[in-house]
Design a protein around this motif. Structure first.
Motif, PDB file in Angstrom:
ATOM      1  N   LYS A  45     -17.976  24.633 -19.892  1.00 31.60           N
ATOM      2  CA  LYS A  45     -17.999  25.240 -21.220  1.00 31.60           C
ATOM      3  C   LYS A  45     -19.273  24.794 -21.929  1.00 31.60           C
ATOM      4  O   LYS A  45     -19.644  23.634 -21.867  1.00 31.60           O
ATOM      5  CB  LYS A  45     -16.763  24.827 -22.001  1.00 31.60           C
ATOM      6  CG  LYS A  45     -15.493  25.415 -21.388  1.00 31.60           C
ATOM      7  CD  LYS A  45     -14.291  24.595 -21.778  1.00 31.60           C
ATOM      8  CE  LYS A  45     -13.055  25.068 -21.084  1.00 31.60           C
ATOM      9  NZ  LYS A  45     -13.067  24.869 -19.635  1.00 31.60           N
ATOM     10  N   TYR A  46     -19.919  25.742 -22.592  1.00 32.15           N
ATOM     11  CA  TYR A  46     -21.201  25.475 -23.227  1.00 32.15           C
ATOM     12  C   TYR A  46     -21.203  25.935 -24.681  1.00 32.15           C
ATOM     13  O   TYR A  46     -20.630  26.954 -25.014  1.00 32.15           O
ATOM     14  CB  TYR A  46     -22.332  26.224 -22.497  1.00 32.15           C
ATOM     15  CG  TYR A  46     -22.468  25.841 -21.051  1.00 32.15           C
ATOM     16  CD1 TYR A  46     -23.235  24.749 -20.695  1.00 32.15           C
ATOM     17  CD2 TYR A  46     -21.836  26.568 -20.057  1.00 32.15           C
ATOM     18  CE1 TYR A  46     -23.374  24.382 -19.368  1.00 32.15           C
ATOM     19  CE2 TYR A  46     -21.962  26.218 -18.722  1.00 32.15           C
ATOM     20  CZ  TYR A  46     -22.738  25.117 -18.387  1.00 32.15           C
ATOM     21  OH  TYR A  46     -22.857  24.766 -17.071  1.00 32.15           O
ATOM     22  N   VAL A  47     -21.905  25.164 -25.512  1.00 32.68           N
ATOM     23  CA  VAL A  47     -22.251  25.570 -26.874  1.00 32.68           C
ATOM     24  C   VAL A  47     -23.773  25.563 -26.904  1.00 32.68           C
ATOM     25  O   VAL A  47     -24.404  24.552 -26.585  1.00 32.68           O
ATOM     26  CB  VAL A  47     -21.673  24.605 -27.926  1.00 32.68           C
ATOM     27  CG1 VAL A  47     -22.190  24.940 -29.308  1.00 32.68           C
ATOM     28  CG2 VAL A  47     -20.152  24.637 -27.902  1.00 32.68           C
ATOM     29  N   SER A  90     -23.081  17.081 -27.001  1.00 32.96           N
ATOM     30  CA  SER A  90     -22.053  17.289 -25.977  1.00 32.96           C
ATOM     31  C   SER A  90     -20.946  16.252 -26.146  1.00 32.96           C
ATOM     32  O   SER A  90     -21.220  15.084 -26.430  1.00 32.96           O
ATOM     33  CB  SER A  90     -22.654  17.140 -24.586  1.00 32.96           C
ATOM     34  OG  SER A  90     -23.667  18.079 -24.363  1.00 32.96           O
ATOM     35  N   PHE A  92     -16.636  23.823 -31.230  1.00 36.15           N
ATOM     36  CA  PHE A  92     -16.129  23.095 -30.072  1.00 36.15           C
ATOM     37  C   PHE A  92     -14.619  23.217 -29.878  1.00 36.15           C
ATOM     38  O   PHE A  92     -14.148  23.246 -28.738  1.00 36.15           O
ATOM     39  CB  PHE A  92     -16.504  21.613 -30.171  1.00 36.15           C
ATOM     40  CG  PHE A  92     -17.919  21.321 -29.772  1.00 36.15           C
ATOM     41  CD1 PHE A  92     -18.213  20.869 -28.499  1.00 36.15           C
ATOM     42  CD2 PHE A  92     -18.966  21.491 -30.663  1.00 36.15           C
ATOM     43  CE1 PHE A  92     -19.519  20.597 -28.119  1.00 36.15           C
ATOM     44  CE2 PHE A  92     -20.268  21.227 -30.304  1.00 36.15           C
ATOM     45  CZ  PHE A  92     -20.552  20.779 -29.027  1.00 36.15           C
ATOM     46  N   HIS A 123     -23.503  20.801 -24.743  1.00 37.19           N
ATOM     47  CA  HIS A 123     -24.281  21.384 -25.832  1.00 37.19           C
ATOM     48  C   HIS A 123     -25.717  21.526 -25.353  1.00 37.19           C
ATOM     49  O   HIS A 123     -26.324  20.567 -24.878  1.00 37.19           O
ATOM     50  CB  HIS A 123     -24.217  20.476 -27.066  1.00 37.19           C
ATOM     51  CG  HIS A 123     -25.045  20.966 -28.193  1.00 37.19           C
ATOM     52  ND1 HIS A 123     -26.067  20.247 -28.715  1.00 37.19           N
ATOM     53  CD2 HIS A 123     -25.007  22.131 -28.884  1.00 37.19           C
ATOM     54  CE1 HIS A 123     -26.632  20.934 -29.697  1.00 37.19           C
ATOM     55  NE2 HIS A 123     -26.002  22.083 -29.810  1.00 37.19           N
ATOM     56  N   ILE A 169     -17.593  19.365 -22.968  1.00 34.42           N
ATOM     57  CA  ILE A 169     -18.277  20.586 -23.407  1.00 34.42           C
ATOM     58  C   ILE A 169     -19.762  20.256 -23.537  1.00 34.42           C
ATOM     59  O   ILE A 169     -20.144  19.296 -24.203  1.00 34.42           O
ATOM     60  CB  ILE A 169     -17.708  21.097 -24.743  1.00 34.42           C
ATOM     61  CG1 ILE A 169     -16.227  21.389 -24.572  1.00 34.42           C
ATOM     62  CG2 ILE A 169     -18.465  22.330 -25.209  1.00 34.42           C
ATOM     63  CD1 ILE A 169     -15.497  21.653 -25.864  1.00 34.42           C
ATOM     64  N   LEU A 195     -13.059  25.823 -27.467  1.00 37.07           N
ATOM     65  CA  LEU A 195     -13.351  25.513 -26.068  1.00 37.07           C
ATOM     66  C   LEU A 195     -12.486  24.366 -25.567  1.00 37.07           C
ATOM     67  O   LEU A 195     -12.084  24.341 -24.402  1.00 37.07           O
ATOM     68  CB  LEU A 195     -14.835  25.191 -25.890  1.00 37.07           C
ATOM     69  CG  LEU A 195     -15.790  26.344 -26.194  1.00 37.07           C
ATOM     70  CD1 LEU A 195     -17.236  25.860 -26.143  1.00 37.07           C
ATOM     71  CD2 LEU A 195     -15.571  27.493 -25.236  1.00 37.07           C
ATOM     72  N   MET A 196     -12.184  23.397 -26.442  1.00 40.12           N
ATOM     73  CA  MET A 196     -11.325  22.280 -26.060  1.00 40.12           C
ATOM     74  C   MET A 196      -9.901  22.743 -25.780  1.00 40.12           C
ATOM     75  O   MET A 196      -9.176  22.107 -25.020  1.00 40.12           O
ATOM     76  CB  MET A 196     -11.329  21.202 -27.140  1.00 40.12           C
ATOM     77  CG  MET A 196     -12.633  20.445 -27.211  1.00 40.12           C
ATOM     78  SD  MET A 196     -12.575  19.023 -28.302  1.00 40.12           S
ATOM     79  CE  MET A 196     -12.810  19.802 -29.889  1.00 40.12           C
TER      80      MET A 196
END
Length: 56
Positions: free
Chosen positions: A26-28, A37, A14, A43, A41, A17-18
């Motif tokens: 933004k995705y994980v 999430s 994470f 999730h 971001i 992306l932060m």
């Protein structure tokens, strides 16, 4: 990354992306079924993402 197994792994996935300061989503994406999430971001579970079950 398959699973977000611990705090170190979560931070590793994470934090980069932060640090991006734009307005794009933004995705994980992992195999975890629990939504982790945070901080804007998103999730997602890999299976849901691939099956396109209206997750995005």
């Amino acid at each position: 990354m398959l699973l977000l197994a611990g705090e170190e792994t979560i931070e590793r996935e994470f934090k980069p992306l932060m640090n991006i300061s734009d307005n794009y989503p933004k995705y994980v994406i992992t195999l975890d079924e629990v939504d982790m999430s945070h901080d804007g971001i998103i999730h997602l579970n890999l299976i849901d993402f691939l099956m396109d079950n209206k997750v995005i």
